[in-house]
Design a protein around this motif. Structure first.
Motif, PDB file in Angstrom:
ATOM      1  N   ARG A 188      25.528  36.772  34.712  1.00 56.50           N
ATOM      2  CA  ARG A 188      24.479  37.798  34.713  1.00 56.50           C
ATOM      3  C   ARG A 188      23.277  37.312  33.886  1.00 56.50           C
ATOM      4  O   ARG A 188      23.418  37.023  32.703  1.00 56.50           O
ATOM      5  CB  ARG A 188      25.022  39.099  34.106  1.00 56.50           C
ATOM      6  CG  ARG A 188      26.132  39.732  34.930  1.00 56.50           C
ATOM      7  CD  ARG A 188      27.039  40.607  34.087  1.00 56.50           C
ATOM      8  NE  ARG A 188      26.385  41.806  33.631  1.00 56.50           N
ATOM      9  CZ  ARG A 188      26.616  43.027  34.131  1.00 56.50           C
ATOM     10  NH1 ARG A 188      27.490  43.170  35.108  1.00 56.50           N
ATOM     11  NH2 ARG A 188      26.004  44.076  33.657  1.00 56.50           N
ATOM     12  N   PRO A 189      22.109  37.261  34.496  1.00 53.03           N
ATOM     13  CA  PRO A 189      20.974  36.655  33.789  1.00 53.03           C
ATOM     14  C   PRO A 189      20.497  37.451  32.579  1.00 53.03           C
ATOM     15  O   PRO A 189      19.979  36.870  31.630  1.00 53.03           O
ATOM     16  CB  PRO A 189      19.884  36.564  34.855  1.00 53.03           C
ATOM     17  CG  PRO A 189      20.321  37.452  35.958  1.00 53.03           C
ATOM     18  CD  PRO A 189      21.796  37.583  35.887  1.00 53.03           C
ATOM     19  N   GLU A 190      20.702  38.782  32.598  1.00 52.88           N
ATOM     20  CA  GLU A 190      20.262  39.568  31.444  1.00 52.88           C
ATOM     21  C   GLU A 190      21.220  39.427  30.276  1.00 52.88           C
ATOM     22  O   GLU A 190      20.967  39.953  29.198  1.00 52.88           O
ATOM     23  CB  GLU A 190      20.072  41.038  31.829  1.00 52.88           C
ATOM     24  CG  GLU A 190      21.338  41.801  32.176  1.00 52.88           C
ATOM     25  CD  GLU A 190      21.688  41.715  33.659  1.00 52.88           C
ATOM     26  OE1 GLU A 190      21.666  40.590  34.202  1.00 52.88           O
ATOM     27  OE2 GLU A 190      22.005  42.764  34.243  1.00 52.88           O
ATOM     28  N   GLU A 191      22.320  38.729  30.505  1.00 53.50           N
ATOM     29  CA  GLU A 191      23.325  38.614  29.452  1.00 53.50           C
ATOM     30  C   GLU A 191      23.723  37.164  29.201  1.00 53.50           C
ATOM     31  O   GLU A 191      24.731  36.890  28.547  1.00 53.50           O
ATOM     32  CB  GLU A 191      24.547  39.469  29.824  1.00 53.50           C
ATOM     33  CG  GLU A 191      24.134  40.912  30.097  1.00 53.50           C
ATOM     34  CD  GLU A 191      25.270  41.848  30.460  1.00 53.50           C
ATOM     35  OE1 GLU A 191      26.425  41.438  30.367  1.00 53.50           O
ATOM     36  OE2 GLU A 191      24.970  42.998  30.818  1.00 53.50           O
ATOM     37  N   THR A 192      22.947  36.228  29.751  1.00 54.11           N
ATOM     38  CA  THR A 192      23.249  34.809  29.601  1.00 54.11           C
ATOM     39  C   THR A 192      21.957  34.082  29.243  1.00 54.11           C
ATOM     40  O   THR A 192      20.939  34.264  29.912  1.00 54.11           O
ATOM     41  CB  THR A 192      23.818  34.229  30.911  1.00 54.11           C
ATOM     42  OG1 THR A 192      24.895  35.057  31.363  1.00 54.11           O
ATOM     43  CG2 THR A 192      24.317  32.805  30.700  1.00 54.11           C
TER      44      THR A 192
ATOM     45  N   LEU B 245      31.273  31.597  25.905  1.00 50.92           N
ATOM     46  CA  LEU B 245      32.676  31.760  25.511  1.00 50.92           C
ATOM     47  C   LEU B 245      33.282  32.978  26.210  1.00 50.92           C
ATOM     48  O   LEU B 245      34.429  32.956  26.647  1.00 50.92           O
ATOM     49  CB  LEU B 245      32.760  31.929  23.984  1.00 50.92           C
ATOM     50  CG  LEU B 245      34.158  32.076  23.396  1.00 50.92           C
ATOM     51  CD1 LEU B 245      35.006  30.841  23.685  1.00 50.92           C
ATOM     52  CD2 LEU B 245      34.084  32.311  21.885  1.00 50.92           C
ATOM     53  N   HIS B 246      32.500  34.040  26.306  1.00 51.64           N
ATOM     54  CA  HIS B 246      32.934  35.235  27.025  1.00 51.64           C
ATOM     55  C   HIS B 246      31.932  35.485  28.153  1.00 51.64           C
ATOM     56  O   HIS B 246      30.979  36.244  27.992  1.00 51.64           O
ATOM     57  CB  HIS B 246      32.993  36.447  26.085  1.00 51.64           C
ATOM     58  CG  HIS B 246      33.959  36.278  24.964  1.00 51.64           C
ATOM     59  ND1 HIS B 246      35.320  36.342  25.123  1.00 51.64           N
ATOM     60  CD2 HIS B 246      33.759  36.010  23.645  1.00 51.64           C
ATOM     61  CE1 HIS B 246      35.922  36.132  23.968  1.00 51.64           C
ATOM     62  NE2 HIS B 246      34.998  35.926  23.047  1.00 51.64           N
TER      63      HIS B 246
ATOM     64  N   HIS C  21      29.821  36.771  31.204  1.00 50.85           N
ATOM     65  CA  HIS C  21      29.586  38.053  31.864  1.00 50.85           C
ATOM     66  C   HIS C  21      29.199  37.751  33.309  1.00 50.85           C
ATOM     67  O   HIS C  21      28.115  37.230  33.572  1.00 50.85           O
ATOM     68  CB  HIS C  21      28.453  38.813  31.176  1.00 50.85           C
ATOM     69  CG  HIS C  21      28.824  39.346  29.831  1.00 50.85           C
ATOM     70  ND1 HIS C  21      28.009  40.196  29.107  1.00 50.85           N
ATOM     71  CD2 HIS C  21      29.926  39.171  29.072  1.00 50.85           C
ATOM     72  CE1 HIS C  21      28.592  40.509  27.971  1.00 50.85           C
ATOM     73  NE2 HIS C  21      29.754  39.899  27.915  1.00 50.85           N
TER      74      HIS C  21
ATOM     75  N   PRO D 188      36.554  45.236  31.371  1.00 47.34           N
ATOM     76  CA  PRO D 188      36.085  44.686  30.082  1.00 47.34           C
ATOM     77  C   PRO D 188      35.907  43.173  30.085  1.00 47.34           C
ATOM     78  O   PRO D 188      35.177  42.649  29.255  1.00 47.34           O
ATOM     79  CB  PRO D 188      37.194  45.088  29.097  1.00 47.34           C
ATOM     80  CG  PRO D 188      37.935  46.188  29.757  1.00 47.34           C
ATOM     81  CD  PRO D 188      37.796  45.999  31.228  1.00 47.34           C
TER      82      PRO D 188
ATOM     83  N   PHE E 279      34.416  41.579  32.359  1.00 42.83           N
ATOM     84  CA  PHE E 279      33.240  41.328  33.203  1.00 42.83           C
ATOM     85  C   PHE E 279      33.621  40.485  34.426  1.00 42.83           C
ATOM     86  O   PHE E 279      32.951  39.515  34.756  1.00 42.83           O
ATOM     87  CB  PHE E 279      32.108  40.676  32.390  1.00 42.83           C
ATOM     88  CG  PHE E 279      31.474  41.618  31.412  1.00 42.83           C
ATOM     89  CD1 PHE E 279      30.343  42.356  31.743  1.00 42.83           C
ATOM     90  CD2 PHE E 279      32.026  41.795  30.159  1.00 42.83           C
ATOM     91  CE1 PHE E 279      29.786  43.245  30.842  1.00 42.83           C
ATOM     92  CE2 PHE E 279      31.470  42.685  29.257  1.00 42.83           C
ATOM     93  CZ  PHE E 279      30.350  43.406  29.605  1.00 42.83           C
ATOM     94  N   TRP E 280      34.713  40.873  35.058  1.00 46.25           N
ATOM     95  CA  TRP E 280      35.173  40.312  36.329  1.00 46.25           C
ATOM     96  C   TRP E 280      35.716  38.894  36.196  1.00 46.25           C
ATOM     97  O   TRP E 280      35.961  38.237  37.221  1.00 46.25           O
ATOM     98  CB  TRP E 280      34.071  40.343  37.398  1.00 46.25           C
ATOM     99  CG  TRP E 280      33.480  41.702  37.614  1.00 46.25           C
ATOM    100  CD1 TRP E 280      32.285  42.162  37.159  1.00 46.25           C
ATOM    101  CD2 TRP E 280      34.072  42.794  38.333  1.00 46.25           C
ATOM    102  NE1 TRP E 280      32.081  43.473  37.541  1.00 46.25           N
ATOM    103  CE2 TRP E 280      33.161  43.875  38.268  1.00 46.25           C
ATOM    104  CE3 TRP E 280      35.268  42.960  39.026  1.00 46.25           C
ATOM    105  CZ2 TRP E 280      33.420  45.112  38.862  1.00 46.25           C
ATOM    106  CZ3 TRP E 280      35.522  44.192  39.635  1.00 46.25           C
ATOM    107  CH2 TRP E 280      34.601  45.247  39.540  1.00 46.25           C
TER     108      TRP E 280
ATOM    109  N   HIS F  42      31.294  48.593  30.787  1.00 48.37           N
ATOM    110  CA  HIS F  42      32.435  47.682  30.870  1.00 48.37           C
ATOM    111  C   HIS F  42      33.337  47.770  29.640  1.00 48.37           C
ATOM    112  O   HIS F  42      34.542  47.599  29.755  1.00 48.37           O
ATOM    113  CB  HIS F  42      31.947  46.229  31.006  1.00 48.37           C
ATOM    114  CG  HIS F  42      31.253  45.936  32.294  1.00 48.37           C
ATOM    115  ND1 HIS F  42      30.056  46.513  32.649  1.00 48.37           N
ATOM    116  CD2 HIS F  42      31.575  45.119  33.328  1.00 48.37           C
ATOM    117  CE1 HIS F  42      29.686  46.055  33.837  1.00 48.37           C
ATOM    118  NE2 HIS F  42      30.579  45.220  34.270  1.00 48.37           N
TER     119      HIS F  42
ATOM    120  N   GLN G 269      21.503  41.097  26.655  1.00 47.89           N
ATOM    121  CA  GLN G 269      22.740  41.261  25.905  1.00 47.89           C
ATOM    122  C   GLN G 269      22.998  39.972  25.136  1.00 47.89           C
ATOM    123  O   GLN G 269      23.308  38.934  25.731  1.00 47.89           O
ATOM    124  CB  GLN G 269      23.901  41.576  26.840  1.00 47.89           C
ATOM    125  CG  GLN G 269      25.179  41.954  26.125  1.00 47.89           C
ATOM    126  CD  GLN G 269      25.074  43.298  25.421  1.00 47.89           C
ATOM    127  OE1 GLN G 269      24.121  44.049  25.628  1.00 47.89           O
ATOM    128  NE2 GLN G 269      26.045  43.597  24.585  1.00 47.89           N
TER     129      GLN G 269
END
Lengths: 215, 477
Positions: free
Chosen positions: A119-123, A140-141, A143, A187, A189-190, B318, B371
């Motif tokens: 997800r670009p808004e979270e990476t 590491l986690h 999304h 949780p 994120f797939w 999530h 995020q």
């Protein structure tokens, strides 16, 4: 040197400089138009891929860039919202609006979404060199995009093609302010849905496999 | 209405309750001997060892120790001068403050004086780590007009959430040269939360584990809520009495939404000091790192009322915790059986906040919160994200593009909020914290009056900050 010959020298130097200037402008202009043409070609390729891969079927506008709602996200819960187990997912606004769409993403972040499902808004905007969490700039986690998004197939497009899609979304489409409600999701994120066992390897295995003729 | 808000009338305000600190001893004085009134819930004060006028000189040591944070269980903690929360730094506007700090921790640390306007070298940011066994003197002069409630905590690179979770946080109270509020009983309410294993160990899961991932996503929260390091303490008040509460959210990730059941409060201040006018509130949302000053009135003799933390949904769908909607009790306010007293009258006008001049703006910047990232990047201390000069006035448009709240904090410079999602801020105030709710935009205005240096701006959910949701603002001379 006489005053007359000095004048002539000045004239010749000025003429030379003027010619150099004109030649530079022409060369720059030519390079610039080549660059414009390259950009146009990239955006046209991206547009073709977006249309031919039915992005608009979920994100808005079907296969018609002239349609209203082109790529600006879920407006219809019948065709643009999906129930995956207990979760509702919604197609996002892909137009380059900063607050509600892709406007704050770099083209590399969009590339990373299409190649790695991130997800670009979270990476972060980084070059990723591994798919092992915590290595090679892979989060590491991680999304991941929700499972209706068919990135596991589209990641097999070439770098040129994926960057062309990013270029079209960022530079070929006008921004539309349209806030789409966030998708639900697990949780992790797939992450559990995107194992190699489920989506296959990248790059794809060598030809031929047992299912293929080898011709 | 007259120019004084006749909430109540003063009958008695004992001078003993507001007596200045009489003892200047070499250890942390109990709260009873200080400007803070008799209340076991208040942390001790840092003792001023200076004999010079308008100078506050204190000793502060961070070290590993064992404390009973919950009844019957001992935990290994990090503590300032052996206390959780740490002793309160109690100063006045204009004071020269010298903190002799010693790091007896097994890891590098800093002390960040959250919200205080001070030189870059004394900000305690990740640029100035103090290694184990080393000492450092933090020195600054408290700015005139900055009276308010602040706090101090570690701010080392990537370890802030861990260090605060282990117990390193304390209050700073800056008293005004001329306080517009009448003298009254003051209470500090340092709100925090934590999570423990059965043996009392403070729970920090492996960052690579699923649980660690949830903490990284949400910001680490715990089910045990503390006020001044105590679980469900009691505050005593007399019927009709008005108390001044200075509330600090020192938690790593929890956004508090506090309310006194069935009773309104009068909010008189926020991060950078008093409002221009009091505002009556039924509840108050306090982001991580944010502060508020509240006036609370005692009820009928012999009654009790609970201060509660109401549910507040700041989470991504999530990872929203299953117990997010639980209301939790924070403390009991117990009104004594003594006969009522007439209450203090509260001025209608408190403190003039001069608006920053929008016509002097030299740059408008867009700061996008994703995020764990800001403008697409994670923190890099070798990179400058925003460059400006001393004297510049700027508007920052802070856009949160994700489905989780992110509290914004700017080091070194207080700012004013212009609007939130296009709605003009209803009243002027000086802030250093501003919650940016999910999918929303706020505009702030800030002026870099002085103090060149490299200043941090970041999300104050500490797991986000530690994982890189932070940037560098360079203010050039």
């Amino acid at each position: 040197m006489t005053r007359r010959s000095a004048k002539a020298t000045w004239f010749l130097m000025s003429l030379f400089l003027a010619l150099v200037f004109v030649a530079s402008v022409a060369a720059f202009s030519s390079a610039s138009s080549r660059s414009d043409q390259a950009q146009q070609n990239q955006i046209q390729l991206g547009r073709h891929l977006v249309v031919s891969h039915a992005c608009g079927d979920c994100h808005g506008g079907g296969s018609n860039p002239a349609a209203s709602g082109w790529l600006d996200g879920m407006r219809d819960t019948i065709t643009q919202q999906f129930r995956i187990g207990p979760f509702l997912t919604r197609a996002k606004n892909l137009t380059p609006d900063v607050a509600t769409g892709t406007g704050s993403f770099t083209e590399r972040q969009i590339f990373n979404a299409l190649r790695y499902g991130l997800r670009p808004e979270e990476t972060a905007d980084v070059e990723i060199t591994s798919t092992t969490p915590g290595q090679g700039n892979f989060p590491l986690h991680p999304h991941y995009l929700a499972v209706p998004m068919p990135w596991p197939s589209w990641r097999h497009m070439s770098n040129e093609e994926l960057y062309a899609i990013a270029a079209y979304l960022k530079r070929g489409v006008k921004p539309v302010s349209h806030k789409v409600q966030d998708s639900d999701g697990p949780p992790d994120f797939w992450a559990g849905e995107y194992t190699v066992a489920k989506i296959g390897p990248h790059p794809e295995v060598k030809y031929p496999t047992a299912n293929e003729t080898g011709n | 209405m007259s120019d004084r808000l006749m909430l109540v009338t003063v009958l008695v305000l004992s001078s003993t309750l507001v007596a200045p600190s009489s003892a200047r001893e070499s250890f942390d004085a109990p709260a009873t001997s200080s400007a803070f009134k008799t209340d076991a819930a208040n942390p001790p004060l840092l003792v001023n060892i200076s004999r010079r006028p308008r100078t506050v000189e204190v000793n502060l040591t961070a070290a590993v120790t064992k404390l009973s944070l919950q009844p019957g269980v001992t935990s290994e903690v990090f503590a300032y001068n052996g206390h959780v929360p740490g002793p309160t730094l109690d100063v006045r506007e204009g004071d020269l403050v010298i903190i002799h700090f010693k790091n007896n921790l097994p890891e590098a640390t800093t002390v960040h004086w959250h919200g205080i306007h001070l030189p870059f070298e004394s900000d305690g940011s990740p640029f100035h780590p103090i290694q184990p066994g080393e000492s450092h003197d933090y020195v600054f002069t408290v700015r005139s007009g900055s009276a308010g409630t602040y706090w101090y905590h570690p701010h080392p690179d990537r370890r802030t959430g861990f260090a605060i979770g282990k117990g390193l946080f304390g209050a700073i109270v800056v008293h005004a040269a001329n306080d517009p509020l009448p003298a009254m009983n003051e209470k500090l309410l340092i709100l925090s939360d934590n999570r423990f294993l059965n043996d009392g160990t403070i729970d920090f899961p492996d960052p690579a584990s699923h649980h660690g991932g949830i903490d990284e996503e949400n910001g680490r929260e715990g089910p045990v809520l503390f006020v001044n390091g105590q679980v469900m303490p009691t505050i005593s008040i007399r019927s009709g009495e008005i108390q001044r509460w200075r509330v600090i959210n020192s938690s790593a990730g929890r956004i508090f939404r506090i309310a006194l059941a069935g009773q309104t409060m009068l909010q008189v201040g926020t991060d950078g000091g008093l409002f221009e006018k009091p505002v009556e509130v039924r509840e108050l949302i306090l982001a991580t790192g944010e502060r508020a000053e509240l006036l609370v009135k005692g009820g009928a003799p012999g009654t009790r009322v609970l201060l509660q933390n109401l549910p507040y949904d700041r989470y991504s769908p999530h990872t929203r915790p299953t117990d997010w909607s639980v209301t939790r009790d924070l403390l009991t306010v117990e009104t004594s059986n003594e006969p009522p007293i007439m209450s203090a009258s509260i001025p209608a006008s408190l403190h003039k906040v001069i608006p920053l001049d929008t016509t002097k703006v030299t740059a408008v910047r867009t700061i996008v919160f994703g995020q764990g990232i800001i403008n697409g990047h994670t923190m890099d201390m070798t990179r400058v994200d925003v460059s400006t000069r001393v004297g510049a006035t700027e508007i920052w448009q802070i856009v949160n593009i994700v489905g989780m709240d992110h509290p914004f904090h700017l080091h070194g410079f207080q700012f004013q909020v212009l609007d939130r999602d296009g709605v003009k801020e209803p009243y002027l105030a000086w802030k250093d914290m501003l919650n940016i709710p999910r999918h929303s935009t706020a505009r702030i205005i800030v002026r870099y009056d002085d103090y060149p240096g490299k200043w941090m701006f970041h999300c104050h959910i500490l797991d986000h900050e530690d994982h890189g949701m932070m940037g560098v603002l360079e203010v050039k001379p």
